[in-house]
Structure formats: structure tokens, C-alpha cells
Design an enzyme around this catalytic site. Structure first.
Site, PDB file in Angstrom:
ATOM      1  N   GLU A  17       0.886  -1.156   0.000  1.00  0.00           N
ATOM      2  CA  GLU A  17       0.000   0.000   0.000  1.00  0.00           C
ATOM      3  C   GLU A  17       0.924   1.206   0.000  1.00  0.00           C
ATOM      4  O   GLU A  17       1.671   1.401   0.946  1.00  0.00           O
ATOM      5  CB  GLU A  17      -0.919  -0.046   1.218  1.00  0.00           C
ATOM      6  N   CYS A  47      -2.313   7.983   4.819  1.00  0.00           N
ATOM      7  CA  CYS A  47      -2.337   7.640   3.395  1.00  0.00           C
ATOM      8  C   CYS A  47      -3.667   8.023   2.756  1.00  0.00           C
ATOM      9  O   CYS A  47      -3.782   8.024   1.531  1.00  0.00           O
ATOM     10  CB  CYS A  47      -2.050   6.161   3.192  1.00  0.00           C
TER      11      CYS A  47
END
Length: 493
Positions: free
Chosen positions: A233, A270
Site C-alpha cells: 500500500e 495515506c
């Protein structure tokens, strides 16, 4: 059980992975009920660390007590969630198709289920010292799949990682797990990471962090003689569409809402909304003016560590140096004590489309408002941004009715599509997707959050004409586990 291993040489990396290889068949043989008890025990041992853990992490990361207390709760909740998943049994996706000798040719007896793929290497994340690190979602889901885990601690919170690793080891002993189901190493060497990924005994990799780091691990894995999956990720700019009708009515309130989201945790998520796109109008101007006021009123705050601050400043300076980009917030230097100043900038839609540099994530309290001339330019600018973890549509019912093409397009751009909200905050549930098309993640078919995260560490195996006494419990006709299965094309308990 072995205590943590401090790597000093690459041969020790090979020892870690060989230990994990030997543990794998033993761990696979442990019943799901016992694995569930193991995960529950890890949660209890982490909670038993009490204030020592929280204060150690505060010192290492500059994160406040309230944030860490909540993240610790999320981490233990994740462990218990996977424990319950194991007890329910549905996760193996068992299916049975009985033999039929009357068919031509005769139909064989076929039974399928998911099984673990082997030892998993997990790289700890810098911005989530609990939930995405040593005992985070990658580790919890891999252990639930029966895969031994080797964690490479993040050097920014090494003491925290060591404490949690000790808790996992203690739980493994108390639950009588096979040796080496969990191992821990601390090294800031890139060569160590490369060696872990390329060791022939490594079956898969989990990573949360930067694009450069995640892509490097992906390339290491692809260069192996037998390539393995890397589930990285790698961040996101999480573009937000500000549609015309809602801007004409709600510009001020939306600006206040997004100022909070952009600066949450000093922008170190994020899911931080880094790109805001709208069509030039009085409403968009009002939104920008209010967002400037809100962000100028936010004091500089301390980032996780010096390295993240330096990267933030360098990326921001690079973006702001673009001749078409205008910084709107105060231009004050605030680098004392790793503090970052919130930054808001604007750019035209045309310039944004033409320069991919402006599409890149600036990890920190930074946002860029893209001012488009019309709907066509807005759509083009939105589509120009590569794969994302999230994308958000801010609009009224009239906006959504007027722009059906935008609604249809959104699922192709991101793993999570939001309406009238902010992307920061990831609920841990079966319906959450935390992943997205490349480069948000290396494989957009999977999620790093929720019970479906376990699917990264498993593969389907079919047993044909297997003697009943050799079948795994989930595939026996008598269904001793009482799990939901597909039998001859129909679901049943």
C-alpha cells in the site's frame, strides 16, 4: 520460543526464513480454534503492556496519547476480529461437488478450500506504529491464514516494535504454538529488506509506506527465480471532486470540514485529501478563501520524525516551484522540532493535466486545489490521476443527478468511493476496501483492512477423489465445524 533477532548479517536473514519454512506445515496443522485463541492472547498481551507501551511510542513518534490509545484499541480489535473469523470458519470458502458416476464422463468428487501460502514478511509502517506494524493487520491476517510471519521493524519506532514482538512471543508460548510462527528483526539496511523478499522461503510480502519503498520491494520479488506476490500500500492523493451546486451553497462548511481532514495527524495519513478539484466559480473562490483562513489558523505541528519532515518539505518545494502553482497559505519557515506548516496551493486545470509531478503525493498537511474551466477539464484532470485508495464526490442530490457519468467513473479510479465526507478514517469492517489500482497498491484486487485482508495470504486447493479420512475438517460431509459451505451448487450449513 526464540526472542527477537537483531540482524547483523545476511546469513541471519536466511536463518529467519528457514525457521519460518520449518514452522509453516506445523502451523497449518494447528486448528483454527487454537489459532483464534492465539490471536486473542496476543491482544491481551499487548493490552497488558499498559502505559509502558504508550509512553514508549509517544517518545519515539511524537504522536499524542489519545491517538495512540485509539490505535492500540484498533490493533487489538483487529486481532480479535480475525480470531472470530477463524471460529466462524467461512473464510476458507469451502465447496463440495459430489461424484456422479452416471455422467459421461463420470464426474469426480471435488472439494475446494483456501489454504495458507507460506511464510510472510511484513514491513512495519512509520505512521501507524501499532495498526500497520508489528502486530497490525498484515501480521494478524497472515497468522490467521496459518502463515508464519517475519516482521522487519520500522527503525522510527524500534522500541515499540520490540515491546509488541515480545507480547506476540509470550502469547505464542502460552498457546503452545510451533516454534518460529512469529519472528522479529530490527535493521535499517536496505540489503536486509531485499534479502528477506528474495529469500527462496518467503511466500509473500506485506508493506505500507512510500511509493519508492513499495515499488522497490515489488521489483525485488519480480526478479526472483520464482516471483512472489508483494502487497504494497503505497499512498494516495485521494482526489476530491467539489461539484458546482454544493459549492454554491456549502463552500464555507466544506472548507472547514476539509481543513480538519487535510491537517489530521499533521497530514500523515495515506488517506489524506491532497488534491481538490472544482470548476471555476464564485463558490470555488469562496471555498478557497475559507480554506486559506482555516489552514492559516492551524499551528505548525511535530511530524513523526525528521526524515518525514525533510521529505515533506522537499516534495512541497518541488510542487510549489511549478510556475503555474500559487501558494495561498502563509509562507513561514517552521522546521523547529520537526514541525510542519500546513500548505494550500492552487493551480489551473490545464497546468495540472500537463504535469504529472503535480499528481504526486506530498505526505503531510498539504493540499492542492485544481481550478478547472469546465466539466470536461474537471473530468480530464480527475482521470489523469493514477490509481487511488479513495476518491470523494462532494455534491447535492442535484449535483449527482446532473453528473451521472462522474458517479459511474469513480469506482474505476479508486478502491473506496466516498460521498459527502472526508477520506481520513478507515473503518475496520468486512465492507471496507483499503487498496486500489496501481500505484495506490500493487494489487488492487485486495484490501489491507478488514477480514478480507486474509485473502492476500491464501490460495485455493482442490481435492479430487480424496479418501474421507484424509479430508480437511472443513471439507468433510458431516461438517464438524458447522460452517457455511457450497455443496453441489447450493449454500448450506
Amino acid at each position: 520460543m526464540n526472542q527477537e533477532i537483531q540482524l547483523t548479517s545476511l546469513p541471519e536473514t536466511a536463518l529467519l526464513m528457514n525457521n519460518a519454512k520449518l514452522a509453516f506445515p506445523k502451523f497449518q496443522a494447528v486448528s483454527d480454534i487454537v489459532k483464534a485463541d492465539f490471536l486473542d492472547s496476543i491482544a491481551l498481551e499487548i493490552e497488558a503492556l499498559g502505559e509502558e507501551l504508550l509512553h514508549t511510542t509517544m517518545q519515539e513518534t511524537n504522536l499524542p496519547l489519545a491517538r495512540l490509545t485509539g490505535e492500540r484499541g484498533r490493533t487489538t480489535m483487529q486481532l480479535r476480529m480475525f480470531a472470530q473469523m477463524l471460529r466462524d470458519g467461512h473464510w476458507v470458502e469451502a465447496s463440495i461437488d459430489h461424484a456422479n458416476a452416471e455422467k459421461t464422463p463420470p464426474k469426480p468428487d471435488l472439494r475446494k478450500m483456501l489454504v495458507g501460502i507460506g511464510p510472510v514478511v511484513v514491513f512495519g509502517a512509520s505512521n501507524f506504529p501499532y495498526a500497520y506494524s508489528t502486530a497490525g493487520g498484515d501480521t494478524a491476517s497472515a497468522l490467521a491464514a496459518g502463515c508464519p510471519v517475519v516482521v522487519k521493524a520500522h527503525p522510527a519506532h524500534l522500541k515499540t516494535s520490540q515491546l509488541i514482538a515480545g507480547a506476540i512471543q509470550k502469547a505464542a508460548v502460552s498457546c503452545q504454538m510451533p516454534d518460529h510462527v512469529f519472528q522479529h528483526t530490527a535493521s535499517d539496511s536496505f540489503e536486509t529488506g531485499k534479502a528477506l523478499v528474495q529469500d527462496p522461503n518467503t511466500a509473500a510480502v506485506g508493506f505500507t509506506g512510500s511509493y519508492s519503498g513499495g515499488r522497490a520491494l515489488y521489483d525485488y520479488a519480480a526478479a526472483r527465480k520464482n516471483p512472489i506476490p508483494v502487497f504494497s500500500e503505497m499512498g494516495s492523493t485521494n482526489p476530491v471532486l467539489l461539484l458546482p451546486d454544493t459549492l454554491s451553497k456549502n463552500a464555507v462548511s466544506i472548507a472547514k470540514q476539509y481543513a480538519g481532514s487535510i491537517n489530521l495527524g499533521v497530514g500523515q495519513f495515506c488517506t489524506n485529501p491532497g488534491i481538490l478539484l472544482g470548476i471555476a466559480s464564485d463558490g470555488l473562490n469562496e471555498f478557497i478563501e475559507q480554506l486559506v483562513v482555516e489552514m492559516n489558523g492551524i499551528a505548525p505541528a511535530t511530524m513523526l520524525h525528521k526524515g518525514i519532515l525533510v521529505a515533506y518539505e522537499n516534495k512541497a518545494i518541488k510542487a510549489l516551484s511549478h510556475q503555474s502553482v500559487e501558494q495561498k497559505t502563509l509562507n513561514t519557515n517552521a522546521t523547529v522540532n520537526n514541525q510542519a506548516l500546513p500548505i494550500l496551493a492552487t493551480v489551473s486545470g490545464e497546468a495540472f493535466i500537463q504535469d504529472p509531478l503535480l499528481h504526486e503525493e506530498v505526505f503531510g498537511p498539504y493540499a492542492l486545489v485544481v481550478q478547472c474551466r469546465n466539466l470536461e477539464e474537471l473530468t480530464t484532470a480527475w482521470q489523469a490521476i493514477a490509481g487511488q485508495l479513495t476518491t470523494t464526490l462532494m455534491g447535492t442530490d442535484q449535483d449527482f443527478s446532473n453528473h451521472p457519468a462522474l458517479i459511474s467513473m469513480a469506482p474505476f479510479l479508486a478502491g473506496r468511493v466516498l460521498f459527502n465526507g472526508v477520506p481520513t478514517g478507515v473503518d475496520v469492517s468486512a465492507s471496507m476496501v483499503h487498496g486500489g489500482p496501481f500505484p495506490a497498491s500493487t494489487d488492487g484486487r485486495f484490501t489491507a483492512v478488514g477480514i478480507n485482508a486474509v485473502k492476500r495470504w491464501v490460495r485455493p486447493v482442490s481435492f479430487q477423489n480424496c479418501p474421507a479420512y484424509l479430508l480437511p475438517a472443513a471439507l468433510r460431509d458431516e461438517n464438524p465445524l458447522g460452517i457455511l459451505r457450497m455443496v453441489d451448487g447450493k449454500y448450506q450449513i
